[in-house]
Scaffold this active site. Sequence first.
Site, PDB file in Angstrom:
ATOM      1  N   TYR A   1       0.814  -1.220   0.000  1.00  0.00           N
ATOM      2  CA  TYR A   1       0.000   0.000   0.000  1.00  0.00           C
ATOM      3  C   TYR A   1       0.845   1.265   0.000  1.00  0.00           C
ATOM      4  CZ  TYR A   1      -0.143  -0.191   5.291  1.00  0.00           C
ATOM      5  OH  TYR A   1       0.119  -0.239   6.632  1.00  0.00           O
ATOM      6  N   GLU A   2       0.179   2.383  -0.268  1.00  0.00           N
ATOM      7  CA  GLU A   2       0.818   3.694  -0.494  1.00  0.00           C
ATOM      8  C   GLU A   2       1.793   3.648  -1.666  1.00  0.00           C
ATOM      9  OE1 GLU A   2      -0.507   6.128   0.733  1.00  0.00           O
ATOM     10  OE2 GLU A   2      -1.655   5.033   2.229  1.00  0.00           O
ATOM     11  N   GLY A   3       1.467   2.858  -2.672  1.00  0.00           N
ATOM     12  CA  GLY A   3       2.333   2.682  -3.827  1.00  0.00           C
ATOM     13  C   GLY A   3       3.237   1.494  -3.596  1.00  0.00           C
TER      14      GLY A   3
END
Length: 564
Positions: A429-431
Amino acid sequence: MPYTAPVSEFTFLMEHVVGLPRVAGTERFAEATPDMVSAILTEAGRLADEVLAPLNRGGDLHPAHLENGVVRTSPGFADGYRAIAEGGYIGMSADPDYGGLGLPMVLTTAVNEMIGSACLSLQLNPLMTQGQIEALEHHASDDLKALYLPRLTSGEWCGTMNLTEPQAGSDVGALRAKAEENGDGTYAVSGQKIYISWGDNDFTENVCHLVLARLPDGVPGTKGISLFLVPKYIPDADGKPGKANDLKVVSLEHKMGLHGSPTAVMQYDGATGWLVGKPHGGMAAMFTMMNNARLGVGVQGLCQAEAAYQQALDYALERKQGRSPVEGGTGTILDHADVRRMLSEMKAEIFAARAIALANAAAIDMASATGDAAWDARAALLTPVTKAYGTETGIKVAQMGIQVHGGMGFIEETGAAQYLRDVRVTAIYEGTNGIQAMDLVARKMMDGGAAMFALLDEVDQTAKDAGDEGARLLAASGALREATEKLVAMEMNDRFAGAVPYLMAVARVLGGHFHLRAALTDEARLKLARVFLNRLLPEAHSLLAQAAAGADDLYALSAEELSA
C-alpha cells in the site's frame, strides 16, 4: 507482546547521525531543544511500552468487525487511541495556529515508530490523520482549515485517504467516482472506494474522508481528478458533528494481517463534500498526503522489524538447544553461528532503515525551515528509498524472526508470525515498492542524477573519514555513481526493469554510510557497522549489475513461454 522502546537509539541517531541539531538551529524549529526532545521520546516510549504494546495481540485475535453497519474496534483500542491523542502525538508536527505543536518531522517519525512497534494496527489511524492534516494545511481553504484542522489535530476527529477503486488500483486515473456541484459551494460525491484503512471506528466523533473524484468537465486520466473532503457527519453551525452524510461502510476486508485495523469498502451516494485545492488539481493535493504516508509506511515496516527482532532476541537468549560451540557463551541458541548471523543482520538492517527514515524526515524539516531547493530534492529522493527499504526490511526481519524461533515460530501462540502477517502489506500500500523504485529512477532522476550525486559526495566523505574501514563503502559508492550515470541515459522501460535492484543498491550504500557515521562518533558501534559492511553492503554490486541489465531478457520470454 513485550516491547521496549529504543529511546536511547533515537537520541543517538538524532544528535550524531541525521542532524537534528541543524534542524533545531533553524528559527522554525528552535523549540526542539535537547530537553524537550528527550522528554517527548521518553514519554512516548512509556506510552508504547505500557499502554499500547499490551493491545497488539488482542487486536490480532479479536479483529475489528462490522455489526449492523457499525464498525466495532478491537478491545482496548479506544482507550489506546485516546492516550495517543491526549498525549498530543497526532499533531506533533501540525501547525500551532490550529493546535499543533509545530515540532520537527524527525521527532514525529521517531514517535510514530515507537507507537507502531507497540501496536501497528492502531497506529495506522493517527498516521492517516497526520497525512490528512498536512494535505489540508497546504491545499484547503481557510474556512475548511479553521473547521477541520483543530479537531483532527486534537484527535477528536480522524482522517482517511480514499484513492483506490476496484478497477483503479495503481492506475488512479482510471477512477469512476464523480462529483457534481450542489450550487451552494458543496459537491455531491458518488462512487465506491476500496482498501480504506480505518474507514470507520467507534471512538472518534467524526471520520473525515479525503476522496478523489472527477467533476463533469474533468478530462480522462489523473489530470481530471479533484479532491474532496467528505465527513461521516456533516458539521452543524457550531462545528459539531450533525446529520449523517450519505456514505456507508459496505464491508470490511478479511486480511492476512493487521486484523485490528478495519479496512473498509466505502460507498458514497451523493455524499456532501467540499473541494480541497483547485478543480482538477486533486492529485497534487493528494500527493502531499501520500508522500507523508510513504515516509510513515516505511517506518511501519521498520517498526515491525524492531518488534520482531526484540522478540527473536529474547527467545534466542532463553532457548537451549544443542551444545554451545562458544566457550563461556550464553548456553543458548544465541551461541550458534547461524543464529548469531541472523540476529546480527537483523540489527544491522534495522539501524540502516531507521537512519534513512530519520534522515529523510530531517531533510523534510530543513526544506520546510529554509526553503532551500536542495533540501527539497534530498527529501524527494529519500522518500521512495525510505518506503521501499523500510518495508522490505520489515518483511525480511520478521521472516528471520520466525526462523530464529524454529518450529515455534510457525506456531501462532508465540506471536512471531503476527509480525510477518502484519508487515507484509506495507510493501503494497501507499504505492507498491515497484512503483517506488520506478519513481526513483524516473521522476527523481529528472535532474540528471544531480540530487543523487550530491548525496554520494557526502557518502564518499564519510568513507574517507573512516580510513581503511571505509574502503568497501567508497568502492560501492563509486559503483553506484557510475550506475546512476548510465541509468539516466537509458530508455525508460530499461530503467524500470532494473528499478527495484537499483533502489535496493542505493539503500545498501546509504546503510553503509550511516553505519560508518555512527562509528565515527562512537567506536563501539564499529562492530555492528562491520556486519553491515562485510555481509550486506557487498550486495550493492550484484544489485547494480541487475539494474544495468535492461529489459530485453525480460521481454524475450513470451506470455506463452511463461505459461509453459
